[in-house]
Design an enzyme around this catalytic site. Structure first.
Site, PDB file in Angstrom:
ATOM      1  N   GLU A  99     -12.152 -15.629 -10.777  1.00 14.92           N
ATOM      2  CA  GLU A  99     -11.288 -14.338 -10.672  1.00 14.92           C
ATOM      3  C   GLU A  99     -12.270 -13.259 -10.142  1.00 14.92           C
ATOM      4  OE1 GLU A  99      -8.513 -14.633 -14.350  1.00 14.92           O
ATOM      5  OE2 GLU A  99      -9.362 -12.539 -14.015  1.00 14.92           O
ATOM      6  N   CYS A 112     -15.558  -6.170 -10.512  1.00 11.00           N
ATOM      7  CA  CYS A 112     -15.864  -7.232 -11.754  1.00 11.00           C
ATOM      8  C   CYS A 112     -16.026  -8.526 -11.455  1.00 11.00           C
ATOM      9  CB  CYS A 112     -14.590  -6.836 -12.589  1.00 11.00           C
ATOM     10  SG  CYS A 112     -14.940  -7.847 -14.028  1.00 11.00           S
ATOM     11  N   CYS A 119     -16.008 -20.858 -18.695  1.00 13.36           N
ATOM     12  CA  CYS A 119     -17.095 -20.093 -19.644  1.00 13.36           C
ATOM     13  C   CYS A 119     -17.301 -21.017 -20.751  1.00 13.36           C
ATOM     14  CB  CYS A 119     -16.952 -18.885 -20.105  1.00 13.36           C
ATOM     15  SG  CYS A 119     -18.294 -18.105 -21.082  1.00 13.36           S
ATOM     16  N   CYS A 123     -15.438 -17.450 -26.961  1.00 15.36           N
ATOM     17  CA  CYS A 123     -14.938 -16.448 -27.581  1.00 15.36           C
ATOM     18  C   CYS A 123     -13.540 -16.609 -28.080  1.00 15.36           C
ATOM     19  CB  CYS A 123     -15.258 -15.033 -27.044  1.00 15.36           C
ATOM     20  SG  CYS A 123     -16.910 -14.993 -26.915  1.00 15.36           S
ATOM     21  N   CYS A 126     -10.862 -14.330 -25.807  1.00 18.48           N
ATOM     22  CA  CYS A 126     -10.906 -14.291 -24.566  1.00 18.48           C
ATOM     23  C   CYS A 126     -10.329 -15.493 -23.786  1.00 18.48           C
ATOM     24  CB  CYS A 126     -12.515 -14.399 -24.085  1.00 18.48           C
ATOM     25  SG  CYS A 126     -12.876 -14.338 -22.447  1.00 18.48           S
ATOM     26  N   CYS A 338      -9.632 -10.908 -19.071  1.00 13.67           N
ATOM     27  CA  CYS A 338     -10.681 -11.966 -18.458  1.00 13.67           C
ATOM     28  C   CYS A 338     -10.119 -13.229 -18.445  1.00 13.67           C
ATOM     29  CB  CYS A 338     -12.069 -11.789 -19.252  1.00 13.67           C
ATOM     30  SG  CYS A 338     -13.285 -12.861 -18.762  1.00 13.67           S
TER      31      CYS A 338
HETATM   32  N1  SAH Z   1     -19.765 -13.142 -21.132  1.00 13.29           N
HETATM   33  C1  SAH Z   1     -19.998 -11.807 -20.940  1.00 13.29           C
HETATM   34  C2  SAH Z   1     -18.900 -11.454 -19.757  1.00 13.29           C
HETATM   35  C3  SAH Z   1     -17.752 -11.664 -19.515  1.00 13.29           C
HETATM   36  S1  SAH Z   1     -16.486 -10.892 -20.420  1.00 13.29           S
HETATM   37  C4  SAH Z   1     -19.745 -11.256 -22.157  1.00 13.29           C
HETATM   38  O1  SAH Z   1     -19.291 -11.962 -23.158  1.00 13.29           O
HETATM   39  O2  SAH Z   1     -20.038 -10.157 -22.219  1.00 13.29           O
HETATM   40  C5  SAH Z   1     -16.644  -9.058 -20.331  1.00 13.29           C
HETATM   41  C6  SAH Z   1     -16.204  -8.265 -21.551  1.00 13.29           C
HETATM   42  O3  SAH Z   1     -14.683  -8.535 -21.612  1.00 13.29           O
HETATM   43  C7  SAH Z   1     -16.807  -8.858 -22.771  1.00 13.29           C
HETATM   44  O4  SAH Z   1     -17.051  -7.572 -23.618  1.00 13.29           O
HETATM   45  C8  SAH Z   1     -15.623  -9.592 -23.324  1.00 13.29           C
HETATM   46  O5  SAH Z   1     -15.900  -9.816 -24.759  1.00 13.29           O
HETATM   47  C9  SAH Z   1     -14.442  -8.941 -22.817  1.00 13.29           C
HETATM   48  N2  SAH Z   1     -13.104  -9.541 -23.247  1.00 13.29           N
HETATM   49  C10 SAH Z   1     -13.087 -10.768 -23.191  1.00 13.29           C
HETATM   50  N3  SAH Z   1     -11.685 -10.998 -23.471  1.00 13.29           N
HETATM   51  C11 SAH Z   1     -11.039  -9.685 -23.871  1.00 13.29           C
HETATM   52  C12 SAH Z   1      -9.682  -9.532 -24.184  1.00 13.29           C
HETATM   53  N4  SAH Z   1      -8.730 -10.283 -24.484  1.00 13.29           N
HETATM   54  N5  SAH Z   1      -9.317  -8.130 -24.393  1.00 13.29           N
HETATM   55  C13 SAH Z   1     -10.788  -7.083 -24.345  1.00 13.29           C
HETATM   56  N6  SAH Z   1     -11.844  -7.417 -23.976  1.00 13.29           N
HETATM   57  C14 SAH Z   1     -12.000  -8.790 -23.828  1.00 13.29           C
END
Ligand code: SAH
Length: 352
Positions: A99, A112, A119, A123, A126, A338
């Site tokens: 993406e 972005c 990944c 998390c 995510c 994301c």
């Molecule tokens: N792995 C890296 C970068 C990718 S995610 C990181 O964790 O920072 C980029 C940002 O989007 C991160 O802050 C992540 O926590 C956030 N993110 C992921 N899923 C999300 C969601 N469902 N709602 C809001 N932010 C989200």
């Protein structure tokens, strides 16, 4: 039968190579060094997809270059949201899909970018994390995402955020090489780039040693260790205090302030006591808090807090002199979170 001259193909695609490397390569092909300068500008400024397009190269030589890979992806899917954000699924050489998002505003075009296919961080909030990990992206696959958005918008990209799929600090060599290429070869200022990380022990300190001028954004998401490791499984082996110490070191070595990203999850980490706890950790820290109201994903049942709750959280930080802003995600009508677009389209492809 006449034998065609041997072409020593570069092991790697040309995209991602510096001017010096390109000069060396053309010379290894028996051409004068100035052809390297031409190749550089056709690769990075004109955005060619094949060396046959370089009309200033002698025809005979061009014909011999058809098999030399440039390293560009194909647009597999493209969707435009109501706020003009464009989301892309790009197909890589090996068929993997990533993406990329282009976010235009009056003065900027921000991209972005993804740093991995999938990944491994897993998390809990995510969509990318729910989909598992495939592989790291190569340098050319990162640079290509920026050139693709630039070409599609017909406009120069001004800012880059490493906030797409993947954890940049699990692919640090290629991410740093891509930053240098995007800076020196594509011409985007390092200060206009942000690397976002969930934090990998020791890696923030290592990144600082590269003396880049990029902004470091750290996905904190919680004001205490138990809550953080509930949301980010890898945090179990990385105490909050150790993460914050590395961030302090980053500020000291680079002189750049750190951004702390904090997803607001209703009823979980959005209470006044969390703001107070967060402010306590960040007192005197050269930093900035970026609150991200949660974007709902189908695989998790967290909720986005109300506007009132968000305002209260902001005020609690401001009262304690913490610099804070709220990031409302772009392209919300088009699978904004994301990894969500890829998840929904891959599902579509399977079920159709
Ligand atoms: N792995 C890296 C970068 C990718 S995610 C990181 O964790 O920072 C980029 C940002 O989007 C991160 O802050 C992540 O926590 C956030 N993110 C992921 N899923 C999300 C969601 N469902 N709602 C809001 N932010 C989200």
């Amino acid at each position: 039968m006449t034998q065609s001259p041997a072409i020593s193909e570069p092991a790697q695609p040309l995209l991602g190579k510096s001017l010096e490397d390109l000069k060396d390569w053309v010379q290894s092909q028996g051409q004068p060094a100035y052809r390297g300068q031409q190749l550089h500008s056709w690769l990075y400024q004109k955005g060619i997809r094949s060396l046959e397009e370089i009309t200033v190269f002698p025809k005979i030589w061009r014909q011999n270059l058809t098999a030399v890979p440039v390293g560009r992806s194909q647009i597999h899917f493209r969707t435009v949201a109501a706020d003009d954000t464009v989301k892309y699924l790009l197909r890589l050489q090996d068929g993997q899909i990533i993406e990329t998002v282009g976010m235009p505003t009056a003065k900027r075009l921000t991209v972005c970018v993804s740093s991995q296919v999938g990944c491994p961080m897993a998390c809990d909030f995510c969509a990318t994390g729910k989909g598992g990990f495939v592989r790291n992206l190569a340098v050319h696959e990162i640079v290509d995402q920026v050139l693709t958005v630039q070409e599609d918008f017909g406009q120069r990209v001004s800012n880059i955020v490493f906030m797409g799929m993947g954890e940049p600090l699990l692919n640090p060599a290629n991410v740093v090489a891509a930053i240098r290429c995007l800076n020196q070869d594509v011409g985007i200022g390092q200060r206009s780039m942000t690397v976002s990380t969930a934090g990998i022990p020791g890696r923030i300190r290592q990144l600082a040693q590269h003396q880049l001028q990029v902004t470091l954004a750290v996905s904190l998401h919680a004001s205490n260790q138990p809550q953080r490791q509930q949301l980010i499984p890898s945090a179990k082996t990385y105490p909050l205090s150790a993460l914050l110490q590395e961030c302090q070191d980053y500020v000291q070595v680079t002189g750049r302030r750190v951004t702390f990203e904090y997803i607001l999850l209703a009823g979980l980490n959005d209470q006044p006591q969390h703001a107070i706890e967060l402010a306590h950790h960040l007192r005197g820290f050269q930093s900035h808090v970026n609150l991200i109201p949660y974007n709902p994903i189908s695989e998790a049942d967290y909720q986005r807090p109300s506007r009132d709750r968000i305002r209260t959280f902001v005020e609690a930080l401001e009262e304690r002199h913490i610099a804070v802003s709220v990031r409302y995600s772009r392209g919300l009508d088009q699978d904004a979170a994301c990894g969500q677009l890829r998840a929904s389209k891959v599902e579509l492809a399977i079920s159709s």
